[in-house]
Scaffold this active site. Sequence first.
Site, PDB file in Angstrom:
ATOM      1  CG  ASP A 289      -2.199   0.806   0.938  1.00  0.00           C
ATOM      2  OD1 ASP A 289      -2.113   1.760   0.130  1.00  0.00           O
ATOM      3  OD2 ASP A 289      -3.262   0.519   1.521  1.00  0.00           O
ATOM      4  CD  GLU A 489      -6.988   5.613   2.118  1.00  0.00           C
ATOM      5  OE1 GLU A 489      -6.122   5.259   2.921  1.00  0.00           O
ATOM      6  OE2 GLU A 489      -6.738   5.884   0.923  1.00  0.00           O
TER       7      GLU A 489
HETATM    8  C1  BGC Z   1      -5.109   2.978   0.096  1.00  0.00           C
HETATM    9  C2  BGC Z   1      -5.174   1.951  -0.999  1.00  0.00           C
HETATM   10  C3  BGC Z   1      -4.879   2.574  -2.324  1.00  0.00           C
HETATM   11  C4  BGC Z   1      -3.564   3.310  -2.279  1.00  0.00           C
HETATM   12  C5  BGC Z   1      -3.214   4.001  -3.576  1.00  0.00           C
HETATM   13  C6  BGC Z   1      -3.862   3.822   0.021  1.00  0.00           C
HETATM   14  O1  BGC Z   1      -3.932   4.881   0.905  1.00  0.00           O
HETATM   15  O2  BGC Z   1      -5.149   2.330   1.344  1.00  0.00           O
HETATM   16  O3  BGC Z   1      -6.433   1.340  -1.002  1.00  0.00           O
HETATM   17  O4  BGC Z   1      -4.877   1.587  -3.320  1.00  0.00           O
HETATM   18  O5  BGC Z   1      -3.616   4.285  -1.270  1.00  0.00           O
HETATM   19  O6  BGC Z   1      -3.959   5.121  -3.793  1.00  0.00           O
HETATM   20  C1  BGC Z   2      -3.102   9.761  -2.287  1.00  0.00           C
HETATM   21  C2  BGC Z   2      -3.916   8.544  -2.220  1.00  0.00           C
HETATM   22  C3  BGC Z   2      -3.475   7.760  -1.065  1.00  0.00           C
HETATM   23  C4  BGC Z   2      -3.451   8.579   0.201  1.00  0.00           C
HETATM   24  C5  BGC Z   2      -2.890   7.782   1.327  1.00  0.00           C
HETATM   25  C6  BGC Z   2      -3.199  10.519  -1.000  1.00  0.00           C
HETATM   26  O1  BGC Z   2      -2.440  11.686  -1.060  1.00  0.00           O
HETATM   27  O2  BGC Z   2      -3.515  10.542  -3.364  1.00  0.00           O
HETATM   28  O3  BGC Z   2      -3.798   7.786  -3.388  1.00  0.00           O
HETATM   29  O4  BGC Z   2      -4.335   6.695  -0.924  1.00  0.00           O
HETATM   30  O5  BGC Z   2      -2.732   9.737   0.035  1.00  0.00           O
HETATM   31  O6  BGC Z   2      -2.662   8.496   2.474  1.00  0.00           O
END
Ligand code: BGC
Ligand code: BGC
Length: 603
Positions: A289, A489
């Site tokens: 991740d 998230e």
């Molecule tokens: C998320 C994932 C995602 C990744 C890329 C992470 O923060 O937990 O689900 O695929 O970011 O964007």
């Molecule tokens: C990104 C996401 C990622 C996230 C994780 C964002 O800045 O664009 O893809 O999942 O950070 O913390």
Amino acid sequence: MKLVLAFFVCFLTLALSQPKTNSIDAQVQALLKKMTLEEKIGQMTQVDYTAITNHYDDIIKYSLGSVLWGGSSEISDITPKGWAATYDTLQRFSQMTRLKVPLIFGVDAVHGHNNVDGAVIFPHNIALGATRNPQIVEKIAAVTAAEMRGTGVQWDFAPCVAVSRNERWGRTYESFGEDPEIVKVLGAAFVKGMQGSDLSNPASALACVKHFLGDGGTTNGKDQGNTEVDEATLRTVHLPGYVEGIKAGARSMMPSYSSWNGVKMHGNKYLLTDVLKKELKFEGFLVSDWAAIDQLDTNYRSAIEKSVNAGLDMAMIPNGHGQRNNYIDFITLLKDLVKKKKVPMSRIDDAVKRILSVKLSMNLAGNLYANKELLAQVGSKEHREVAREAVRQSLVLLKNDNAVLPLSKNAKKFHVAGKGADSIGMQCGGWTIGWQGSSGNVTSGGTSILQAIKNTVSKETKISYSIDGSGADSSDIGILVVGEQPYAEMMGDRDDLGLSKSDLDAIGNMKAKGIPVVVILLSGRPMIINSSLEKSNAFVAAWLPGTEGQGVADVLFGDYNFSGKLPHSWPKTMQQVPINVGDKEYDPLFPLGYGLTYKEKVQ
Ligand code: BGC
Ligand code: BGC
């Protein structure tokens, strides 16, 4: 002559009976033999688009294996054409490396190709859980793959097969529901739709089943938290989605940020290697991740060592440690770890074999650039129809007193209200254009619920509209669209799932006029709705339906019946959360599977 013919037939039969994988294995072996350690590590490196200092220089210099567009990693032109052009440019750089191994591009197309302006936005997974329909999920995934390949992108960080066990969790909507059975069936359907019958099909894309393992089971529903359950529970509740995913042909997976009983998944060799790769015979590769390995140790070198040795095959690298060029650190440190025998060469070869095997199976080299035919179909009417159908099937009718629904298309006047009524952004939720999504007109195309109602009623019917519910006088019925503002998230973790004061006030304002009130809830999870449920005559859980709000009107006005069933037990109070089917004391407001239809007699 006969002999020659017999020989030829014999040769042909042999050639045809030779399984394709064998020849791919042979190609992988041949390629691996030619590769330097640097080139191998390059394949194990995935860098976020915005983290690469100079795309031309670094893709070539480090023979990078993969690029991702993160949830907010905006390229300057986010139209489908803009995406395709950027993709093509970067892919061209990969062809300037010594071995010309194509880049594989990853995105979070978690409800359609959702970072692209004008792409179709499908309902989020929680809504698909309500459909209980693997066929529609398979179709959605196939359309998503086609829209992705139209812009070149060949890899989707989806499906999320989290089994969400606590509605406090901000990613509840990314899960198909609380029941492992629903999750495994729909997750597998997504993999099939995304990858098609053959990964080498130019309209297929690689699925990535995530987040392994137990992401939906953390204590208090904390994002990236700790899942405190015994192994038997871990296996019965959280593992089935992966077992089915593998059966469906999934060739990539993503470990979870979360921990199992205090051990972070990205460093859990037992689960990543012994269970997933050995016991379950997962032959694909594991991508980390976003900067997740950084969490294993404050010392980045040790973090890399732990994760690669635990079984990680590719690292997803944005700007970590508050600095740019984290990928250069990753490459340099991993090389040194191999030289010092802290990471065995056999582990590197295994990782690279897995990655190359997928790339070759996909025939990336044969379809290097964005597919023009598919590009023309991004956001097409046909694709939108699939989403609209999914929306209709996902709506759950919780209450319908005196059969106030279906609404009549010939009523004299409707009053439509609520901050969700004219907000495609609220319909879409998080992971839409930006990582967190946003309210308002977040993307081009699509239909708000207000517009959908206007499209459906007769010419004579009047529609008035206010956000706060005022002005409902002399209306036959009030339709109120309320719910959650977009989030993604950890930003969506909540201790209070009550409706906002402005939503409650709007319901009050409508109710004060003495007209029947229909409430449509836009939310990424069940919310605490008791008082608004009481005040309403009909109540619909519409989840996060995406751009095709017309699907909501199709059902409200009775062109289609309700068929959605709750993918979660619906709690009465916050004290009841977490509540899941099978609990010893189970007394929800509505049980898992609840959902009324027009045929049913309700009072
Ligand atoms: C998320 C994932 C995602 C990744 C890329 C992470 O923060 O937990 O689900 O695929 O970011 O964007
Ligand atoms: C990104 C996401 C990622 C996230 C994780 C964002 O800045 O664009 O893809 O999942 O950070 O913390």
